[in-house]
Motif scaffolding. Sequence first.
Motif, PDB file in Angstrom:
ATOM      1  N   LEU A 145      -4.765   8.872 -12.147  1.00  0.00           N
ATOM      2  CA  LEU A 145      -5.074   9.982 -11.448  1.00  0.00           C
ATOM      3  C   LEU A 145      -6.486  10.982 -11.783  1.00  0.00           C
ATOM      4  O   LEU A 145      -7.007  11.353 -11.107  1.00  0.00           O
ATOM      5  N   GLN A 146      -7.185  10.176 -12.744  1.00  0.00           N
ATOM      6  CA  GLN A 146      -8.395  10.479 -13.167  1.00  0.00           C
ATOM      7  C   GLN A 146      -9.603   9.716 -12.525  1.00  0.00           C
ATOM      8  O   GLN A 146     -10.595   9.780 -13.063  1.00  0.00           O
ATOM      9  N   HIS A 147      -9.162   8.473 -11.777  1.00  0.00           N
ATOM     10  CA  HIS A 147      -9.986   7.754 -11.311  1.00  0.00           C
ATOM     11  C   HIS A 147      -9.994   7.528  -9.969  1.00  0.00           C
ATOM     12  O   HIS A 147      -9.045   7.947  -9.140  1.00  0.00           O
ATOM     13  N   ASP A 148     -11.068   6.833  -9.213  1.00  0.00           N
ATOM     14  CA  ASP A 148     -10.987   6.322  -7.977  1.00  0.00           C
ATOM     15  C   ASP A 148     -11.007   4.818  -8.064  1.00  0.00           C
ATOM     16  O   ASP A 148     -11.225   4.220  -9.546  1.00  0.00           O
ATOM     17  N   PHE A 149     -11.126   3.973  -6.968  1.00  0.00           N
ATOM     18  CA  PHE A 149     -10.895   2.530  -7.277  1.00  0.00           C
ATOM     19  C   PHE A 149     -12.102   1.742  -8.050  1.00  0.00           C
ATOM     20  O   PHE A 149     -11.964   1.042  -9.026  1.00  0.00           O
ATOM     21  N   TYR A 150     -13.140   2.450  -7.691  1.00  0.00           N
ATOM     22  CA  TYR A 150     -14.229   2.108  -8.441  1.00  0.00           C
ATOM     23  C   TYR A 150     -14.188   2.010 -10.079  1.00  0.00           C
ATOM     24  O   TYR A 150     -14.521   1.094 -10.946  1.00  0.00           O
ATOM     25  N   SER A 151     -14.163   3.373 -10.525  1.00  0.00           N
ATOM     26  CA  SER A 151     -14.037   3.649 -11.827  1.00  0.00           C
ATOM     27  C   SER A 151     -12.885   2.955 -12.603  1.00  0.00           C
ATOM     28  O   SER A 151     -12.786   2.747 -13.763  1.00  0.00           O
ATOM     29  N   TRP A 152     -11.829   2.883 -11.833  1.00  0.00           N
ATOM     30  CA  TRP A 152     -10.736   2.391 -12.442  1.00  0.00           C
ATOM     31  C   TRP A 152     -10.619   0.847 -12.514  1.00  0.00           C
ATOM     32  O   TRP A 152     -10.407   0.161 -13.930  1.00  0.00           O
ATOM     33  N   SER A 153     -11.428   0.060 -11.752  1.00  0.00           N
ATOM     34  CA  SER A 153     -11.934  -1.270 -12.065  1.00  0.00           C
ATOM     35  C   SER A 153     -12.801  -1.508 -13.051  1.00  0.00           C
ATOM     36  O   SER A 153     -12.598  -2.412 -13.922  1.00  0.00           O
ATOM     37  N   GLN A 154     -13.624  -0.719 -13.353  1.00  0.00           N
ATOM     38  CA  GLN A 154     -14.669  -0.732 -14.488  1.00  0.00           C
ATOM     39  C   GLN A 154     -14.019  -0.341 -15.620  1.00  0.00           C
ATOM     40  O   GLN A 154     -14.407  -0.907 -17.062  1.00  0.00           O
ATOM     41  N   ALA A 155     -12.752   0.415 -15.739  1.00  0.00           N
ATOM     42  CA  ALA A 155     -12.371   0.717 -17.068  1.00  0.00           C
ATOM     43  C   ALA A 155     -11.212  -0.229 -17.465  1.00  0.00           C
ATOM     44  O   ALA A 155     -10.758  -0.141 -18.527  1.00  0.00           O
ATOM     45  N   ASP A 249     -12.178  -3.116   7.022  1.00  0.00           N
ATOM     46  CA  ASP A 249     -11.419  -4.570   6.785  1.00  0.00           C
ATOM     47  C   ASP A 249     -12.132  -5.304   5.871  1.00  0.00           C
ATOM     48  O   ASP A 249     -11.670  -6.479   5.556  1.00  0.00           O
ATOM     49  N   SER A 250     -13.195  -4.643   5.140  1.00  0.00           N
ATOM     50  CA  SER A 250     -13.609  -5.436   4.045  1.00  0.00           C
ATOM     51  C   SER A 250     -12.746  -5.522   3.020  1.00  0.00           C
ATOM     52  O   SER A 250     -11.912  -4.751   2.639  1.00  0.00           O
ATOM     53  N   LEU A 251     -12.827  -6.336   1.818  1.00  0.00           N
ATOM     54  CA  LEU A 251     -12.058  -6.688   0.712  1.00  0.00           C
ATOM     55  C   LEU A 251     -12.235  -5.442  -0.209  1.00  0.00           C
ATOM     56  O   LEU A 251     -11.186  -4.907  -0.396  1.00  0.00           O
ATOM     57  N   TYR A 252     -13.427  -4.856  -0.517  1.00  0.00           N
ATOM     58  CA  TYR A 252     -13.320  -3.645  -1.502  1.00  0.00           C
ATOM     59  C   TYR A 252     -12.489  -2.589  -0.646  1.00  0.00           C
ATOM     60  O   TYR A 252     -11.966  -1.811  -1.336  1.00  0.00           O
ATOM     61  N   ALA A 253     -13.012  -2.329   0.376  1.00  0.00           N
ATOM     62  CA  ALA A 253     -12.379  -1.064   1.177  1.00  0.00           C
ATOM     63  C   ALA A 253     -10.607  -1.154   1.358  1.00  0.00           C
ATOM     64  O   ALA A 253     -10.024  -0.394   1.246  1.00  0.00           O
ATOM     65  N   THR A 254     -10.250  -2.486   1.686  1.00  0.00           N
ATOM     66  CA  THR A 254      -9.027  -2.661   1.532  1.00  0.00           C
ATOM     67  C   THR A 254      -8.268  -2.345   0.461  1.00  0.00           C
ATOM     68  O   THR A 254      -7.081  -1.735   0.233  1.00  0.00           O
ATOM     69  N   LEU A 255      -8.789  -2.904  -0.805  1.00  0.00           N
ATOM     70  CA  LEU A 255      -8.320  -2.980  -2.140  1.00  0.00           C
ATOM     71  C   LEU A 255      -8.350  -1.302  -2.599  1.00  0.00           C
ATOM     72  O   LEU A 255      -7.685  -0.672  -3.164  1.00  0.00           O
ATOM     73  N   ALA A 256      -9.305  -0.611  -2.123  1.00  0.00           N
ATOM     74  CA  ALA A 256      -9.589   0.639  -2.477  1.00  0.00           C
ATOM     75  C   ALA A 256      -8.674   1.457  -1.620  1.00  0.00           C
ATOM     76  O   ALA A 256      -7.903   2.701  -2.243  1.00  0.00           O
ATOM     77  N   ALA A 257      -8.539   1.261  -0.528  1.00  0.00           N
ATOM     78  CA  ALA A 257      -7.452   2.099   0.182  1.00  0.00           C
ATOM     79  C   ALA A 257      -5.873   1.898  -0.362  1.00  0.00           C
ATOM     80  O   ALA A 257      -5.327   2.798  -0.340  1.00  0.00           O
ATOM     81  N   ARG A 258      -5.707   0.726  -0.776  1.00  0.00           N
ATOM     82  CA  ARG A 258      -4.330   0.618  -1.345  1.00  0.00           C
ATOM     83  C   ARG A 258      -4.309   1.263  -2.683  1.00  0.00           C
ATOM     84  O   ARG A 258      -3.235   1.753  -3.170  1.00  0.00           O
ATOM     85  N   PHE A 259      -5.025   1.128  -3.358  1.00  0.00           N
ATOM     86  CA  PHE A 259      -5.303   1.955  -4.635  1.00  0.00           C
ATOM     87  C   PHE A 259      -5.111   3.426  -4.776  1.00  0.00           C
ATOM     88  O   PHE A 259      -4.220   4.017  -5.137  1.00  0.00           O
TER      89      PHE A 259
END
Length: 462
Positions: A145-155, A249-259
């Motif tokens: 809950l403290q992350h978005d997809f970008y920060s979660w991926s990096q963490a 429909d990009s890979l990043y946007a799709t993964l971020a939406a599911r996250f």
Amino acid sequence: MRQPFHRELSNLIERGRDRQLRLAVTGLSQAGKTAFLTSLVNQLRHAGVEAQLDLLPAAREGRLLGAQRLNQPDLGVPRFPYDPGMAALRDTPPRWPEPTRGISELRLQLRYRPAQQGWLTPDIAHLTLDLFDYPGEWLLDLPLLQHDFYSWSQAQPLHSGDQRRAMFSEWLTEVETLDPTAEADEGQLASLAEAYAQGLRRAKQAGFSNLQPGRFLLPGELDGAPVLQFFPLPQLTMPKEELEALPPDSLYATLAARFRYYQQQVVRPFYRDHFRRFDRQIVLVDVLGALNAGPERFEDLSQALSQLMHSFDYGQRSLLTRLFAPKIDKLAIAATKADHVTPDQHDHVVQLLEALLAEPLKDLRFANIPVKALSLAAIRATEAREVVHNGQRSPALRGTTLEGEGVLVYPGDVPPRLPTHDFWQQQGFDFPSFRPMDIRSEALGHIRMDAAIDWLIGDKLT
């Protein structure tokens, strides 16, 4: 599930009178939550009869009359399986209660005689105690809950050690070649998500704790759903702003939406409906299991717990907070399986636990939240013994391994502080897993459950 109005009103009145407590029994997978809850119910039900609760004044003074199970507040949640747990412990040979695989609740009503009698004091008082059980794997998701997809991926600690990296090596090789700007391929996403889940399962089997998303380990009703078909992108090189501007429909946007969907539709309701309502908390930690597993897994446990402690609301209680914004105003941290080491090592276990949680404990004490550290065994599995060798007496444990072998062992010395490189090189600590002891009375044998109960609810039984 929303409760009927009359039940909500009754709960509100009881909370206003401070006659209702919600207890958070918090712990990662295999920390011993189900055993603790089974023992807690058992000890309270047999208080004043057979339970050995000398460190709980209300029981020692004969004022605690016992406890009864009541209908739970949420009829849409299963009842905690106390009876099946006791049946397992009474089996031949005795078995540990089955690990939690879903959410369950239990409501107890404790009856006691107040310590001070007066014309405004009832002869018999009661306290309602609400207990909540859940899979430890799902608890790992609260820090999301403290992350978005970008920060979660990096963490994600996918490169934090040789052993963990080996669990994900094939997946890492493939995912590091992905182009986040390319159009998402549903078949590829499903395949890579399953490979990532397999890596998480291997890591859990090897003793690692800091594993996200938790539902990948225990999906429950989400098994096979697209919401579980995502994974981190640990090698992102593009700026975050450019990535978030990519087409849907990009890979990043799709993964971020599911996250985001997982975060908002799975994790947040779990947190909102359960973890924002607690008054008291005990955090159970299998510090001995981590010590037994080695340095990478010990450090991994420390990181997981430190993240987790930031997911709860701590603060002083008042009438308004009791009614509308409950906060945890008292906390216990407990090293479980204290009966897996000899009694002379128990103080060292507590010191090691405090060292493991040093940073979150500093924050809690700074906020003036009462915290107690202890070691306990909710359900005893061994007996302490002394052995004589060359005329010298030495402590030992007698128990039965999970394989049915009776043993007399000395597991080793527990370091009173965070282990050094020399400790890990010597591999100076090793203990077997024991089956529970045969039940000799209605009340379960334990170590310091009475101290834990006193700290958590003793002030409400005066």
